[in-house]
Design a protein around this motif. Structure first.
Motif, short mmCIF file in Angstrom:
data_model
loop_
_atom_site.label_atom_id
_atom_site.label_comp_id
_atom_site.label_asym_id
_atom_site.label_seq_id
_atom_site.Cartn_x
_atom_site.Cartn_y
_atom_site.Cartn_z
N GLU B 249 40.35 29.54 42.16
CA GLU B 249 40.96 30.77 41.66
C GLU B 249 41.17 30.73 40.16
O GLU B 249 40.85 31.68 39.44
N ALA B 250 41.72 29.59 39.68
CA ALA B 250 41.99 29.49 38.25
C ALA B 250 40.69 29.55 37.44
O ALA B 250 40.60 30.25 36.42
N GLY B 251 39.68 28.82 37.90
CA GLY B 251 38.40 28.81 37.18
C GLY B 251 37.72 30.17 37.21
O GLY B 251 37.13 30.61 36.21
N ALA B 252 37.81 30.83 38.34
CA ALA B 252 37.14 32.13 38.48
C ALA B 252 37.79 33.18 37.58
O ALA B 252 37.10 33.99 36.94
N VAL B 253 39.12 33.17 37.50
CA VAL B 253 39.80 34.12 36.62
C VAL B 253 39.35 33.88 35.17
O VAL B 253 39.01 34.83 34.44
N ALA B 254 39.31 32.62 34.76
CA ALA B 254 38.89 32.31 33.39
C ALA B 254 37.45 32.76 33.15
O ALA B 254 37.12 33.27 32.07
#
Lengths: 356, 356
Positions: B249-254
């Motif tokens: 989730e964190a990587g995808a948002v970035a």
């Protein structure tokens, strides 16, 4: 409802998970997460895997992770299946290994995702009542079935079924698959994985979400005869070729390899749990004997829902189930030393004021 | 086969993904990964998310990621569903939104996971032949169906179907769901996501695996009317409450927030692709016009399988499909400048020696 939904979709009753509020200062004892973070080795491995190789698909067979599970549990890599959390593995297992010709058997009080999976895959189901003391009556499972599943320790009761009883069940149930869901086994039980060589119909499912403090990483595993594992691979390869991302694989391998952290963390949790149990008993709670990282408790003078709401007002979340037989119980995840101290400070205030 | 397999499992024909060898020096042009790593912002976000919060379950609703997709694509968060790669979303879509009463329609030459999903969920299927020029003949889809699915651009051909043709199909097909699988849309097409407000039966599926260089992170999304999204949520919550881990989730948002990297990376890839196309044509290859990050090519004087094997001997992997109509084609993923130069150096040697 929408006219574009499939007939199956319209019939589903989805699972409802424990709430995940993100309020600062909240004491979150409602979803059985470990109260402290994972091994530092895991965090190192994750940071190391955050590199340009993320452009590449993961290993579809998760070979390194299967080897790590095999070494940790004492089975062969070919006896290991891995998935995106044990829930995904449970779903695949219901679709791949449960038979539609007879009802799937599970306890009447247990993980409430099991009946959902029956609905998702068109399986019959039959809930077998727990005994009066909330233990699983495995002798009642000797009946025609399309498969048997139960957690050990059971949730939300925390009660452990002895391995010898599971062996007896397996000796009497050779024609369908028996799944032992061991999400909480590391907090006080002995895994049935030692039995898979003897019982080709036994599937044991574990997760890194609880005892490895990795609920946020979504990694689970199943152990069983190579033909059962091949069946799970087959359904996985008909669903999603790459369920585990590269980071999850790297972190999970590191978690399984840090045995020292694991042993120390489990011992610390069990120590806190046993202290909490005694303190709660001293306050007049009945506490079921727990082999898990939570306690299932009721207070003879106080309504469970009222108690849970009073705790919530003090920013302490516990899990209340509005269900027959257990609607006077609370499931309290074991927190760290400080969280348990705050719980034990709040409770007498609540119990006292309520008693006025 | 095992006597413990369910009748459904015995009937499955699983998907076979492209091989994922990990040999040093290999030029891997066989699985359509981006030839360079993701945005540095993604790696930073991933390293930052490798912390003690991994002990906690992820947000089951992936709210932050849905908002990021909504902003990137120009839809509302309630029109976004996210999953563990677009394959998982495809699987859920077949189960949730395809109707069993009539055949599911898709091209005869397309992503070979579609017929697998039909098998997995007991759906009828009918493959509709591509035109002679390998374009999708959407006028042939005006027939009774339980749902329609096709990739745009199509795989493995790379051909784009104009948005206007999709609109015409939607105007003529109001009673069942139409899924446009846009795994490769960012390399030269216009997303049908702009149509979801007008067509409540349109579902558009995208992935971060290709244009965001995150095949290793397993993140996909679907865009559609809120009732379709609610249907997907319902089946997801009957399967796995937390399909996306905290790091994904964190990587995808970035990734979705780094628009500059995305635009520059796509432009670079398209530039290399168009140069490669011309060079291959100059060597006597017929190259289908590609809107994707791969080229679908055949050489009139050279057998495709022989070519792929000769390339393999030179440590260059391309994808060969032993299937009717396309068994004289190769699908070549667009590599970086250096990889394409090496391919273009190897080919004349192979074509020359073969011609002797």
């Amino acid at each position: 409802m929408s006219r574009y939904w499939s007939p199956l979709l319209k019939s589903l009753s989805p699972y409802v998970s424990g709430e995940q509020p993100r309020l600062p200062g909240l004491i979150k004892l409602n979803t059985n997460e470990l109260p402290w973070g994972p091994s530092e080795q895991v965090l190192k491995a994750l940071r190391g895997a955050a590199d340009d190789d993320l452009r590449l698909y993961p290993d579809p067979d998760s070979s390194a992770l299967r080897r790590a599970f095999a070494a940790a549990v004492g089975v062969l890599p070919g006896q290991v299946f891995v998935g995106n959390g044990s829930d995904e593995i449970l779903a695949h297992s219901f679709q791949a290994l449960m038979q539609p010709a007879a009802p799937i058997l599970f306890p009447d009080i247990t993980y409430s995702f099991y009946p959902v999976y029956c609905g998702l895959y068109g399986l019959q189901q039959q809930a077998i009542p727990l005994r009066e003391d909330f233990s699983i009556a495995l002798e009642d499972y000797r009946r025609r079935n399309g498969g048997i599943i139960f957690p050990n320790p059971n949730a939300p009761t925390g009660l452990l079924t002895p391995l010898q009883h599971i062996k007896t069940l397996l000796q009497n149930n050779r024609d369908t698959v028996v799944i032992v869901d061991e999400a909480y086994i590391d907090f006080g039980g002995e895994s049935a994985a030692s039995l898979i060589a003897d019982y080709p119909n036994l599937l044991v499912i574990q997760t890194l979400s609880k005892s490895r403090a990795l609920a946020g990483l979504r990694v689970g595993a199943a152990f069983g005869d190579e033909e059962l594992i091949a069946g799970l691979e087959r359904v996985k390869n008909s669903f999603n070729s790459y369920p585990l991302d590269r980071l999850a694989e790297a972190g999970a391998v590191a978690a399984l390899e840090d045995h020292d952290w694991f042993v120390a963390s489990c011992a610390r949790l069990v120590n806190i749990r046993d202290g909490l149990l005694q303190s709660l008993q001293a306050m007049g709670f009945e506490v079921l004997p727990s082999a898990a990282n939570f306690l299932f408790v009721r207070h003879l003078q106080h309504d469970a829902r009222t108690l849970s709401e009073a705790l919530r007002e003090r920013a302490i979340l516990v899990r209340y189930f509005d269900k027959p037989r257990i609607n006077q119980f609370l499931r309290i995840s074991v927190g760290d030393e400080d969280e348990c101290a705050q719980l034990l400070q709040a409770l007498p205030e609540i119990l006292g004021s309520d008693a006025l």
